[in-house]
Design a protein around this motif. Structure first.
Motif, mmCIF file in Angstrom:
data_model
loop_
_atom_site.group_PDB
_atom_site.id
_atom_site.type_symbol
_atom_site.label_atom_id
_atom_site.label_comp_id
_atom_site.label_asym_id
_atom_site.label_seq_id
_atom_site.Cartn_x
_atom_site.Cartn_y
_atom_site.Cartn_z
ATOM 1 N N ASP A 106 0.809 -1.219 0.000
ATOM 2 C CA ASP A 106 0.000 0.000 0.000
ATOM 3 C C ASP A 106 0.841 1.267 0.000
ATOM 4 N N ASP A 107 2.086 1.178 -0.434
ATOM 5 C CA ASP A 107 2.943 2.362 -0.484
ATOM 6 C C ASP A 107 2.329 3.383 -1.436
ATOM 7 N N PRO A 108 2.271 4.666 -1.048
ATOM 8 C CA PRO A 108 1.622 5.657 -1.919
ATOM 9 C C PRO A 108 2.416 5.984 -3.178
ATOM 10 N N LEU A 109 3.709 5.704 -3.172
ATOM 11 C CA LEU A 109 4.563 6.093 -4.297
ATOM 12 C C LEU A 109 5.050 4.898 -5.105
ATOM 13 N N MET A 110 5.516 3.845 -4.432
ATOM 14 C CA MET A 110 6.114 2.714 -5.122
ATOM 15 C C MET A 110 5.111 1.567 -5.282
ATOM 16 N N PRO A 111 5.192 0.819 -6.387
ATOM 17 C CA PRO A 111 4.325 -0.341 -6.566
ATOM 18 C C PRO A 111 4.685 -1.443 -5.572
ATOM 19 N N PRO A 112 3.803 -2.427 -5.379
ATOM 20 C CA PRO A 112 4.081 -3.502 -4.415
ATOM 21 C C PRO A 112 5.195 -4.407 -4.900
ATOM 22 N N PRO A 113 5.820 -5.136 -3.980
ATOM 23 C CA PRO A 113 6.859 -6.088 -4.401
ATOM 24 C C PRO A 113 6.248 -7.212 -5.228
ATOM 25 N N GLU A 114 7.041 -7.730 -6.169
ATOM 26 C CA GLU A 114 6.584 -8.860 -6.961
ATOM 27 C C GLU A 114 6.558 -10.128 -6.114
ATOM 28 N N GLU A 115 5.806 -11.128 -6.557
ATOM 29 C CA GLU A 115 5.588 -12.333 -5.766
ATOM 30 C C GLU A 115 6.884 -13.087 -5.490
ATOM 31 N N LEU A 116 6.840 -13.878 -4.432
ATOM 32 C CA LEU A 116 8.012 -14.658 -4.025
ATOM 33 C C LEU A 116 8.351 -15.752 -5.032
ATOM 34 N N GLY A 117 7.377 -16.511 -5.459
ATOM 35 C CA GLY A 117 7.651 -17.609 -6.384
ATOM 36 C C GLY A 117 8.300 -18.789 -5.671
ATOM 37 N N THR A 118 9.116 -19.518 -6.420
ATOM 38 C CA THR A 118 9.716 -20.754 -5.908
ATOM 39 C C THR A 118 11.175 -20.531 -5.523
ATOM 40 N N CYS A 119 11.551 -21.033 -4.353
ATOM 41 C CA CYS A 119 12.952 -20.987 -3.934
ATOM 42 C C CYS A 119 13.197 -22.098 -2.933
ATOM 43 N N ASP A 120 14.461 -22.451 -2.738
ATOM 44 C CA ASP A 120 14.843 -23.465 -1.759
ATOM 45 C C ASP A 120 15.198 -22.846 -0.416
ATOM 46 N N ILE A 121 15.833 -21.684 -0.469
ATOM 47 C CA ILE A 121 16.227 -20.942 0.733
ATOM 48 C C ILE A 121 15.724 -19.511 0.573
ATOM 49 N N LEU A 122 15.121 -18.975 1.641
ATOM 50 C CA LEU A 122 14.681 -17.583 1.640
ATOM 51 C C LEU A 122 15.425 -16.834 2.734
ATOM 52 N N VAL A 123 16.072 -15.732 2.367
ATOM 53 C CA VAL A 123 16.713 -14.836 3.324
ATOM 54 C C VAL A 123 15.872 -13.567 3.355
ATOM 55 N N THR A 124 15.157 -13.367 4.453
ATOM 56 C CA THR A 124 14.199 -12.272 4.526
ATOM 57 C C THR A 124 14.624 -11.197 5.507
ATOM 58 N N GLU A 125 14.231 -9.986 5.200
ATOM 59 C CA GLU A 125 14.398 -8.902 6.162
ATOM 60 C C GLU A 125 13.321 -9.012 7.234
ATOM 61 N N SER A 126 13.523 -8.332 8.378
ATOM 62 C CA SER A 126 12.546 -8.369 9.470
ATOM 63 C C SER A 126 12.524 -7.045 10.227
ATOM 64 N N THR A 127 12.757 -5.952 9.516
ATOM 65 C CA THR A 127 12.841 -4.642 10.166
ATOM 66 C C THR A 127 11.638 -4.385 11.060
ATOM 67 N N TYR A 128 10.445 -4.687 10.543
ATOM 68 C CA TYR A 128 9.219 -4.509 11.317
ATOM 69 C C TYR A 128 8.599 -5.873 11.657
ATOM 70 N N GLY A 129 9.440 -6.839 11.978
ATOM 71 C CA GLY A 129 8.977 -8.189 12.241
ATOM 72 C C GLY A 129 8.112 -8.336 13.467
ATOM 73 N N ASP A 130 8.132 -7.365 14.368
ATOM 74 C CA ASP A 130 7.297 -7.409 15.567
ATOM 75 C C ASP A 130 6.327 -6.244 15.605
ATOM 76 N N HIS A 131 5.979 -5.733 14.445
ATOM 77 C CA HIS A 131 5.265 -4.461 14.413
ATOM 78 C C HIS A 131 4.214 -4.446 13.312
ATOM 79 N N SER A 132 3.115 -3.756 13.586
ATOM 80 C CA SER A 132 2.106 -3.465 12.570
ATOM 81 C C SER A 132 2.081 -1.968 12.326
ATOM 82 N N HIS A 133 2.030 -1.576 11.066
ATOM 83 C CA HIS A 133 1.982 -0.147 10.768
ATOM 84 C C HIS A 133 0.672 0.484 11.207
ATOM 85 N N GLY A 134 -0.340 -0.330 11.454
ATOM 86 C CA GLY A 134 -1.612 0.198 11.926
ATOM 87 C C GLY A 134 -2.424 0.825 10.806
ATOM 88 N N LEU A 135 -3.550 1.389 11.207
ATOM 89 C CA LEU A 135 -4.498 1.924 10.230
ATOM 90 C C LEU A 135 -4.455 3.443 10.125
#
Length: 455
Positions: A192-221
């Motif tokens: 829902d970024d007002p400027l940038m389009p959403p990220p493209e889908e994950l698709g298929t992978c064997d290993i995923l290395v993910t960020e977690s900057t807001y891993g314990d957080h909700s941006h809220g409404l």
């Protein structure tokens, strides 16, 4: 390419948000995904001065996810110390690095000179981490590549860049080692970024290395545009200054977009708005050239940039500190770690009729994090500066996906054999790990700094 994979070593962003550096090895070849600066606490910043964990000349190539300094900012030091291979990045990332890295070198050089003059460094002859010559050498190695266009690195690796949202040019990386695919999120943008389009889908992978900057957080409404409008109206009515520390790439654009829409709707008064960051001013041209990569059309992009006066010279920057309110100043850096914003903070932070609006993640150990924790003084240029201005945090303006959005994005792909949760403070990383295990029933773990795993 045939056969199984190789190894993955976490050289950064494994116990903190910053310093993104992931080393992948196979059959004697080495690829580094991201080459960022550590930021925040002094113990983390000290890692930038430590020798790189492996000989930089042994690295065959670097792949950048995007241009923010915690992903690209160590490149000049890597090149200075022997790396001379290609640096692969999207066209937008390469262009932005051509702005961010020289600016980083300039600030490092300026900081070393100021420390020498002021005597507030413990070193007798303070030296910058790297200089403009190192940046020039790094930029000569930059090799722009198109999204979704497979690239080979010898016979051992093949990779593609996948759009990640977040900022202009930001990419995820799908790296193939034989019959194994490792997917790196980079910084994952919001749907829902007002400027940038959403990220493209994950698709298929064997290993995923993910960020977690807001891993314990909700941006809220809460709508950040509404909240920003309320702050501007109140402070302007008191004749105050709204100081908005902002990352020069991406965040400045989002703030200008919100202010432009508020002004057009008559929801904020017609007070002067200044963008005081040489880097942010330079970025304007890059964003204009890549207008097709934004959600908004050219007309709104033009209105957004026409809204503000762009400050270029040092003298004009100094005059802003004498001008007084009502006005809005947008200036880097976003976490108050350096740049012209610090001079504005010294000038306007002590006055309670002013406001400081933090608009993104504030890494531990930064002045921005200290303000959020309630600090009423900040150490700036070797002196303690009282802060009596209002302090607000618009975390809903972040360009990172929050925990729920990250989990929802993961649902767009198939189950990997392991998810490595990185690029987050310990609490955030572990919270996201737990959600991945409980909600997706995927194997996940938080790696340790320097850990090496088989893939």
């Amino acid at each position: 390419m045939t056969g199984t994979g190789g190894s993955l070593r976490f050289l950064g962003a494994a116990d903190t948000v910053t310093g993104s550096r992931f080393l992948v090895e196979r059959a004697g070849r080495r690829v580094l995904v991201d080459c960022g600066l550590f930021q925040g606490f002094k113990v983390l910043r000290a890692r930038n001065r430590a020798p790189f964990p492996i000989d930089p000349s042994s690295i065959d190539a670097v792949i950048l996810t995007h241009a923010h300094l915690d992903h690209s900012g160590y490149l000049p030091a890597l090149v200075r110390d022997g790396f001379d291979g290609p640096i692969f990045a999207s066209e937008g990332t390469a262009e932005l690095c051509g702005i961010l890295l020289p600016d980083s070198a300039h600030l490092l050089e300026e900081e070393a000179r100021a420390a020498a003059r002021g005597g507030w460094s413990r070193h007798e002859h303070p030296r910058p981490l790297y200089d403009t010559h190192d940046v020039e050498r790094a930029m000569h190695l930059m090799d722009p590549v198109a999204f979704h266009e497979p690239q080979r690195i010898g016979d051992e690796f093949e990779f593609s860049l996948i759009r990640a949202g977040h900022i202009l040019g930001a990419a995820g990386v799908a790296l193939r080692l034989g019959d194994r695919v490792v997917r790196f999120t980079g910084d994952l943008g919001r749907p829902d970024d007002p400027l940038m389009p959403p990220p493209e889908e994950l698709g298929t992978c064997d290993i995923l290395v993910t960020e977690s900057t807001y891993g314990d957080h909700s941006h809220g409404l809460a709508d950040p545009q509404v909240v920003l409008g309320e702050i501007v109206r109140r402070v302007a009515a008191a004749g105050g200054v709204v100081l908005i520390p902002a990352f020069a790439v991406g965040r400045t654009e989002t703030i200008l977009l919100h202010l432009s829409r508020l002004r057009a709707a008559g929801d904020i008064p017609d007070i002067p708005i200044f963008v005081n960051s040489p880097m942010a001013v330079s970025v304007v041209d890059v964003y204009r050239r890549h207008a097709a990569e934004h959600r908004i059309d050219q007309a709104e992009l033009d209105r957004m940039y026409d809204l503000a006066t762009m400050i270029r010279s040092v003298d004009d920057s100094k005059l802003l500190n004498l001008r007084g309110g009502p006005m809005i100043i947008i200036s880097a850096s976003g976490m108050l770690t350096g740049g012209r914003v610090l001079h504005h903070l010294v000038a306007y932070g002590p006055d309670p009729k002013n406001a400081i609006v933090l608009t993104g993640f504030q890494a531990g150990g930064t002045r921005g994090a200290a303000l959020l924790a309630g600090a009423d003084t900040l150490r700036i240029f070797g002196k303690d500066v009282a802060v009596r201005a209002e302090v607000h945090h618009l975390h809903t303006m972040s360009a990172h996906a929050d925990a729920r959005q990250t989990i929802d994005w993961m649902r767009t792909g198939s189950r990997p054999s392991m998810v490595y949760v990185t690029h987050g403070e310990p609490a955030a990383a572990d919270a996201l790990r737990l959600r991945i295990e409980r909600e997706l029933h995927w194997a996940a773990r938080v790696p340790e700094q320097g850990e090496k795993v088989t893939i």
